[in-house]
Design a protein around this motif. Structure first.
Motif, PDB file in Angstrom:
ATOM      1  N   MET A 208       0.879  -1.039   0.055  1.00 36.26           N
ATOM      2  CA  MET A 208      -0.117   0.050   0.118  1.00 36.26           C
ATOM      3  C   MET A 208       0.907   1.332  -0.058  1.00 36.26           C
ATOM      4  SD  MET A 208      -3.122  -0.661   2.758  1.00 36.26           S
ATOM      5  CE  MET A 208      -4.233  -2.039   2.336  1.00 36.26           C
ATOM      6  N   PRO A 209       0.506   2.358  -0.468  1.00 33.13           N
ATOM      7  CA  PRO A 209       1.219   3.440  -0.575  1.00 33.13           C
ATOM      8  C   PRO A 209       1.258   4.237   0.753  1.00 33.13           C
ATOM      9  CG  PRO A 209      -0.917   4.091  -1.594  1.00 33.13           C
ATOM     10  CD  PRO A 209      -0.780   2.512  -1.409  1.00 33.13           C
ATOM     11  N   ALA A 210       2.306   4.895   1.269  1.00 29.31           N
ATOM     12  CA  ALA A 210       2.654   5.547   2.311  1.00 29.31           C
ATOM     13  C   ALA A 210       3.855   6.251   2.114  1.00 29.31           C
ATOM     14  CB  ALA A 210       3.034   4.514   3.497  1.00 29.31           C
ATOM     15  N   ALA A 211       4.071   6.993   3.260  1.00 27.11           N
ATOM     16  CA  ALA A 211       5.249   8.095   3.245  1.00 27.11           C
ATOM     17  C   ALA A 211       5.990   8.178   4.349  1.00 27.11           C
ATOM     18  CB  ALA A 211       4.760   9.413   2.811  1.00 27.11           C
ATOM     19  N   ASP A 212       6.951   8.784   4.687  1.00 28.05           N
ATOM     20  CA  ASP A 212       7.940   8.791   5.761  1.00 28.05           C
ATOM     21  C   ASP A 212       7.865  10.249   6.366  1.00 28.05           C
ATOM     22  OD1 ASP A 212       9.456  10.103   4.014  1.00 28.05           O
ATOM     23  OD2 ASP A 212      11.352   8.987   4.196  1.00 28.05           O
ATOM     24  N   GLY A 213       8.596  10.742   7.171  1.00 25.17           N
ATOM     25  CA  GLY A 213       8.382  11.806   7.867  1.00 25.17           C
ATOM     26  C   GLY A 213       8.757  12.890   6.745  1.00 25.17           C
ATOM     27  N   MET A 260      11.458   3.790   7.640  1.00 21.79           N
ATOM     28  CA  MET A 260      12.210   2.918   6.986  1.00 21.79           C
ATOM     29  C   MET A 260      12.956   2.089   8.097  1.00 21.79           C
ATOM     30  SD  MET A 260      11.778   2.265   3.805  1.00 21.79           S
ATOM     31  CE  MET A 260      13.110   1.582   3.452  1.00 21.79           C
ATOM     32  N   PRO A 261      13.126   0.639   7.859  1.00 26.38           N
ATOM     33  CA  PRO A 261      13.924   0.008   8.759  1.00 26.38           C
ATOM     34  C   PRO A 261      15.320   0.343   9.100  1.00 26.38           C
ATOM     35  CG  PRO A 261      12.756  -1.503   7.315  1.00 26.38           C
ATOM     36  CD  PRO A 261      12.608  -0.249   6.814  1.00 26.38           C
ATOM     37  N   GLY A 262      15.575   0.140  10.196  1.00 23.32           N
ATOM     38  CA  GLY A 262      17.177   0.531  10.411  1.00 23.32           C
ATOM     39  C   GLY A 262      17.078   1.803  11.408  1.00 23.32           C
ATOM     40  N   GLY A 263      16.009   2.373  11.461  1.00 25.26           N
ATOM     41  CA  GLY A 263      15.873   3.983  12.095  1.00 25.26           C
ATOM     42  C   GLY A 263      15.847   3.683  13.488  1.00 25.26           C
ATOM     43  N   PRO A 264      15.367   4.650  14.364  1.00 23.76           N
ATOM     44  CA  PRO A 264      15.271   4.432  15.875  1.00 23.76           C
ATOM     45  C   PRO A 264      13.873   3.535  16.050  1.00 23.76           C
ATOM     46  CG  PRO A 264      15.675   6.931  15.126  1.00 23.76           C
ATOM     47  CD  PRO A 264      15.354   5.993  13.953  1.00 23.76           C
ATOM     48  N   ARG A 265      14.222   2.835  17.125  1.00 24.87           N
ATOM     49  CA  ARG A 265      13.268   1.685  17.401  1.00 24.87           C
ATOM     50  C   ARG A 265      11.947   2.281  17.879  1.00 24.87           C
ATOM     51  NH1 ARG A 265      12.985  -3.869  18.034  1.00 24.87           N
ATOM     52  NH2 ARG A 265      11.385  -4.729  19.827  1.00 24.87           N
ATOM     53  N   ASP A 266      12.226   3.471  18.661  1.00 24.29           N
ATOM     54  CA  ASP A 266      11.033   4.011  19.474  1.00 24.29           C
ATOM     55  C   ASP A 266      10.243   4.794  18.243  1.00 24.29           C
ATOM     56  OD1 ASP A 266      12.209   3.479  21.752  1.00 24.29           O
ATOM     57  OD2 ASP A 266      13.213   5.438  22.260  1.00 24.29           O
ATOM     58  N   SER A 267      10.721   5.136  17.393  1.00 25.76           N
ATOM     59  CA  SER A 267       9.980   5.920  16.040  1.00 25.76           C
ATOM     60  C   SER A 267       9.094   4.743  15.316  1.00 25.76           C
ATOM     61  CB  SER A 267      10.829   6.733  15.242  1.00 25.76           C
ATOM     62  OG  SER A 267      11.781   5.637  14.590  1.00 25.76           O
ATOM     63  N   VAL A 268       9.634   3.742  15.389  1.00 26.76           N
ATOM     64  CA  VAL A 268       9.193   2.458  14.529  1.00 26.76           C
ATOM     65  C   VAL A 268       7.924   2.030  15.313  1.00 26.76           C
ATOM     66  CG1 VAL A 268       9.206   0.064  13.586  1.00 26.76           C
ATOM     67  CG2 VAL A 268      11.157   1.881  13.093  1.00 26.76           C
ATOM     68  N   GLU A 269       8.188   1.845  16.730  1.00 24.70           N
ATOM     69  CA  GLU A 269       7.024   1.303  17.609  1.00 24.70           C
ATOM     70  C   GLU A 269       5.952   2.367  17.609  1.00 24.70           C
ATOM     71  OE1 GLU A 269       6.648  -1.463  18.903  1.00 24.70           O
ATOM     72  OE2 GLU A 269       8.354  -2.212  18.290  1.00 24.70           O
ATOM     73  N   ALA A 270       6.399   3.722  17.622  1.00 27.77           N
ATOM     74  CA  ALA A 270       5.495   4.892  17.792  1.00 27.77           C
ATOM     75  C   ALA A 270       4.421   4.793  16.684  1.00 27.77           C
ATOM     76  CB  ALA A 270       6.127   6.190  17.972  1.00 27.77           C
ATOM     77  N   ALA A 271       5.109   4.664  15.292  1.00 23.99           N
ATOM     78  CA  ALA A 271       4.221   4.494  14.098  1.00 23.99           C
ATOM     79  C   ALA A 271       3.300   3.298  14.119  1.00 23.99           C
ATOM     80  CB  ALA A 271       5.481   4.473  13.026  1.00 23.99           C
TER      81      ALA A 271
END
Length: 372
Positions: A208-213, A260-271
């Motif tokens: 599905m289409p999405a976007a990062d920060g 994207m994978p490899g970023g801060p773990r907190d940001s991935v969990e928060a998303a």
């Protein structure tokens, strides 16, 4: 009282008295009243002034003033008919349907024997007394109709309830209740039955289409864990609750930035948490309970994949070079410090710079040979 300001006049003073050179031709003297210089003015009265709003004029090159963002109003939640809520339907045990069907079948056989149309073999098998028969008259046809109706309703209303399945019942367009019981049941044969899966389900979406920060286009595959909580709203509140859930996930990905994978773990969990809350809030009014929406695969969109891949490689290369340079500088500093502190060598500024240069070249060469 007055003060007189006089400009020097060489003609009146004479040649023996030097004076400053005249800068302005045709100077003249004038008197300034002292009371005008030291006049006591009364305190100025405050004048109320409305706040001025300065807007940007087109073509003047002025920078626009940053305005405070207006508070975002919460979106109204989708509303479903408040009277549309799951309630238990009235059902009977399956034994009641079997008994009614058996009675109808027995009534049809008895009526056939009464009318005399029962075959002789059936009469002998059932051990019924011989009877000439009254013939097929109105009474016999009425008995046939009653026995057939009883048999059809008895056997036609039998149903088998399964664990994790439910039936949504309707009659002439009206909701009549939900059946979640298991085993052999008897339902009204005139009711329209819609089977619903009420088990805990998971759905792996397509990309599905999405976007990062930063607004870079992505393609995300999510895993949704959900179940039907209110069968009436899920079946009758929307046309297709699975399609509705898919569209809610797609809308949530458009509102929540994904890292994207490899970023801060907190940001991935928060998303992931934010995406789960958004989708759960959108799907709750139609009777769907969403437990989690987790991205399982994230990649750049095809139109930006090549450029972002080069950018990522360049960033990794710069990070590697910075780490190598830091380690080399630390090694050179430690080596020079040990040599000088222990008194092994005495170096002046020129020799120190030369030694640092040689050690840096040697360490960088060694690092370059170790790097694959």
């Amino acid at each position: 009282m007055s003060t007189t300001t006089t400009s020097p006049n060489p003609e009146s003073e004479g040649p023996s008295r030097p004076g400053p050179t005249r800068l302005i031709q045709n100077e003249a003297t004038m008197e300034i009243p002292v009371h005008l210089l030291f006049r006591d003015d009364p305190d100025p009265a405050p004048v109320p002034v409305r706040p001025a709003v300065v807007g940007r004029r087109q073509g003047t090159g002025e920078q626009p003033r940053l305005r405070r963002p207006a508070p975002v109003r919460p979106r109204p939640a989708p509303q479903v008919d408040p009277e549309l809520a799951e309630r238990r339907a009235r059902v009977l045990p399956g034994a009641a349907g079997v008994l009614a069907g058996t009675c109808g079948l027995a009534g049809a056989l008895a009526n056939s024997w009464w009318a005399g149309v029962l075959p002789p073999l059936a009469v002998e098998a059932l051990r019924l007394p011989a009877y000439a028969g009254a013939g097929l008259g109105p009474a016999q046809w009425a008995a046939y109709a009653g026995a057939g109706t009883l048999g059809l309703f008895g056997f036609g209303g039998l149903a088998r309830g399964r664990t994790g399945r439910a039936w949504v019942l309707g009659l002439f367009g009206r909701y009549r209740g939900t059946v979640r019981r298991t085993g052999l049941l008897w339902l009204n044969p005139l009711l329209l039955r819609r089977r619903v899966d009420v088990r805990l389900r998971h759905w792996r979406s397509e990309p599905m289409p999405a976007a990062d920060g930063n607004g870079v286009a992505l393609r995300v595959v999510v895993l949704v864990v959900w179940r039907v909580r209110d069968t009436a709203r899920a079946v009758l509140g929307v046309e297709d609750h699975e399609t509705y859930l898919r569209e809610c996930v797609e809308a949530g990905l458009a509102r929540v930035p994904v890292e994207m994978p490899g970023g801060p773990r907190d940001s991935v969990e928060a998303a992931g948490e934010a995406l789960s809350r958004v989708v759960a809030a959108d799907a709750a009014p139609v009777g769907l309970e969403v437990f989690s929406v987790r991205p399982v695969r994230i990649e750049y969109a095809p139109e930006v994949a090549a450029a972002m891949h080069r950018r990522r490689i360049a960033a990794l290369d710069a990070q590697h070079r910075a780490s190598v340079l830091t380690s080399v500088v630390d090694s050179v500093e430690d080596t020079v410090t040990r040599l000088t502190v222990r008194g092994l060598v005495e170096l002046d500024d020129y020799e120190r710079k030369a030694l640092v240069k040689d050690l840096t070249v040697a360490f960088c060469s060694g690092r370059g040979e170790q790097t694959p």
